[in-house]
Design a protein around this motif. Structure first.
Motif, PDB file in Angstrom:
ATOM      1  N   LEU B  45      40.968  45.599  25.694  1.00  0.00           N
ATOM      2  CA  LEU B  45      42.562  45.724  25.741  1.00  0.00           C
ATOM      3  C   LEU B  45      42.910  44.462  26.904  1.00  0.00           C
ATOM      4  N   GLU B  46      41.998  44.211  27.882  1.00  0.00           N
ATOM      5  CA  GLU B  46      42.136  42.926  28.508  1.00  0.00           C
ATOM      6  C   GLU B  46      42.161  41.733  28.094  1.00  0.00           C
ATOM      7  N   GLU B  47      41.394  41.620  27.176  1.00  0.00           N
ATOM      8  CA  GLU B  47      41.197  40.503  26.215  1.00  0.00           C
ATOM      9  C   GLU B  47      42.382  40.145  25.324  1.00  0.00           C
ATOM     10  N   THR B  48      42.756  41.434  24.732  1.00  0.00           N
ATOM     11  CA  THR B  48      43.851  41.419  23.756  1.00  0.00           C
ATOM     12  C   THR B  48      45.247  40.891  24.248  1.00  0.00           C
ATOM     13  N   PHE B  49      45.233  41.675  25.697  1.00  0.00           N
ATOM     14  CA  PHE B  49      46.625  41.220  26.152  1.00  0.00           C
ATOM     15  C   PHE B  49      46.602  40.446  27.385  1.00  0.00           C
ATOM     16  N   ASN B  50      45.213  39.777  27.485  1.00  0.00           N
ATOM     17  CA  ASN B  50      45.344  38.944  28.847  1.00  0.00           C
ATOM     18  C   ASN B  50      45.590  39.455  29.878  1.00  0.00           C
ATOM     19  N   VAL B  51      45.296  40.498  30.320  1.00  0.00           N
ATOM     20  CA  VAL B  51      45.651  41.386  31.698  1.00  0.00           C
ATOM     21  C   VAL B  51      44.320  41.874  32.413  1.00  0.00           C
ATOM     22  N   MET B  52      44.365  41.827  33.776  1.00  0.00           N
ATOM     23  CA  MET B  52      43.397  42.539  34.288  1.00  0.00           C
ATOM     24  C   MET B  52      43.601  43.990  34.747  1.00  0.00           C
ATOM     25  N   ILE B  53      43.156  45.036  34.228  1.00  0.00           N
ATOM     26  CA  ILE B  53      43.531  46.446  34.537  1.00  0.00           C
ATOM     27  C   ILE B  53      42.971  46.851  35.835  1.00  0.00           C
ATOM     28  N   GLU B  54      43.633  47.347  36.758  1.00  0.00           N
ATOM     29  CA  GLU B  54      43.239  47.949  38.026  1.00  0.00           C
ATOM     30  C   GLU B  54      42.605  49.050  37.643  1.00  0.00           C
ATOM     31  N   MET B  55      41.526  49.244  38.898  1.00  0.00           N
ATOM     32  CA  MET B  55      40.345  50.215  38.831  1.00  0.00           C
ATOM     33  C   MET B  55      41.158  51.598  38.662  1.00  0.00           C
ATOM     34  N   GLU B  56      42.123  51.808  39.298  1.00  0.00           N
ATOM     35  CA  GLU B  56      42.989  53.037  39.433  1.00  0.00           C
ATOM     36  C   GLU B  56      43.350  53.516  38.024  1.00  0.00           C
ATOM     37  N   ASP B  57      43.921  52.416  37.258  1.00  0.00           N
ATOM     38  CA  ASP B  57      44.421  52.558  35.849  1.00  0.00           C
ATOM     39  C   ASP B  57      43.262  52.800  35.010  1.00  0.00           C
ATOM     40  N   ILE B  58      42.222  52.291  35.094  1.00  0.00           N
ATOM     41  CA  ILE B  58      40.793  52.327  34.418  1.00  0.00           C
ATOM     42  C   ILE B  58      40.430  53.869  34.227  1.00  0.00           C
TER      43      ILE B  58
END
Lengths: 252, 78
Positions: B45-58
């Motif tokens: 997902l991070e690669e597809t949308f070029n985002v860095m997902i926060e640990m809380e959201d993971i």
């Protein structure tokens, strides 16, 4: 290590704390061996820019400076984003940055305990969490953490520093286990006393004692630690993971 | 490909599931969405949308539906 081979040709490495000491030696070794490097340091300086320019030109490799204070997690995150935006594979991560500290257990203040753990353990923990996500996707990677023999031996004055470096070893072994199915290796290097600026926080009598206890009657040069980091980054160590390599000259 | 289609594709690729089963899909609802699969999906997902997902959201990301809300937090229209 003198070598006619470029052991890291085609690989990209991220190295933290590489403007001096062991980190600088690793940066030099990796560049000589053909790696492209994201060279992470706390802040820009003319000496560092000159170093990476010379290494880059001499070895025909890309060395990109990345600046962040490891105590500042927002800066750390932006640094990861910069690396990620480059779209390069991250083949190797060297968690080298750290601070030294020497004080007796009963004379170690709590704020110092927290600060040493912030820099020596929590920052590399978070940095590695971010970068292993890239490695998971590419299904490969070698993580190298620079620990210390202080993590393995119960040396007086090293309760804080040694514990922070022991935590790093534990983290590394867990990563090696949890991420092995993604083709990711993780190993630690435990240098003994090494000729870096960190020696300044140690009493002279201790330095002499270690030198005398060492079968080679010397303390390590940073390049001798870098040799181990080169081996662990290279394809010469593809079947080695979850290990701690002491580089201490055989101190008894 | 729309962002929604990309989001769906990440799930299909990560967990080898059919699109019709996604709406009710939950963490550990299929064998492939275990903790390792979760990490693989987040990385994708991070690669597809070029985002860095926060640990809380993971950690909160426990279903296909919940994931839509989380991805939207990062400015991705789904």
């Amino acid at each position: 290590m003198a070598s006619n081979f470029k052991l890291l040709a085609g690989k990209t490495a991220v190295i933290t704390g590489c403007n001096r000491g062991i980190g600088k030696a690793i940066l030099e070794s990796y560049a000589v061996n053909g790696a492209s490097v994201f060279a992470c340091v706390r802040k820009e300086s003319p000496a560092f820019l000159k170093l990476i320019q010379q290494l880059s030109e001499k070895n025909s490799v890309s060395i990109v400076p990345v600046y962040f204070d490891s105590r500042n997690h927002e800066e750390l995150k932006l640094a990861v984003q910069k690396i990620k935006d480059s779209k390069q594979k991250v083949d190797v991560l060297v968690n080298n940055s750290g601070i030294g500290y020497n004080a007796l257990f009963q004379m170690s203040p709590h704020d110092k305990l927290k600060d040493v753990f912030d820099v020596n353990f929590i920052a590399p923990f978070i940095f590695t969490q971010y970068l292993t996500k890239l490695m998971v996707r590419q299904k490969s990677g070698s993580i190298i953490t620079i620990s210390s023999t202080a993590a393995l031996d119960a040396n007086d004055g090293k309760s804080v520093y040694g514990a922070s470096k022991a935590a790093l070893i534990c983290m590394t072994k867990v990563i090696a286990s949890e991420l092995k199915s993604f083709g990711i290796r993780a190993n630690s290097i435990a240098p003994g006393m090494t000729d870096t600026d960190m020696l300044s926080c140690l009493p002279e009598e201790l330095i002499s004692k270690v030198r005398n206890q060492n079968g080679q009657n010397k303390i390590a040069k940073p390049s001798e630690i870098a040799d181990a980091a080169l081996f662990l980054a290279s394809d010469l160590s593809t079947h080695i993971t979850g290990q701690v390599i002491r580089v201490d000259g055989g101190v008894k | 490909m729309s962002n929604k289609e990309k989001y769906i594709q990440v799930f299909i690729n990560s967990f080898a599931v059919k699109e019709k089963d996604l709406v009710t899909l939950k963490y550990q609802g299929v064998g492939t969405w275990d903790s390792m699969g979760h990490m693989r999906m987040i990385a994708e997902l991070e690669e597809t949308f070029n985002v860095m997902i926060e640990m809380e959201d993971i950690l909160d990301f426990n279903s296909y539906a919940k994931g839509i809300d989380i991805v939207k937090k990062y400015g991705i229209e789904l």
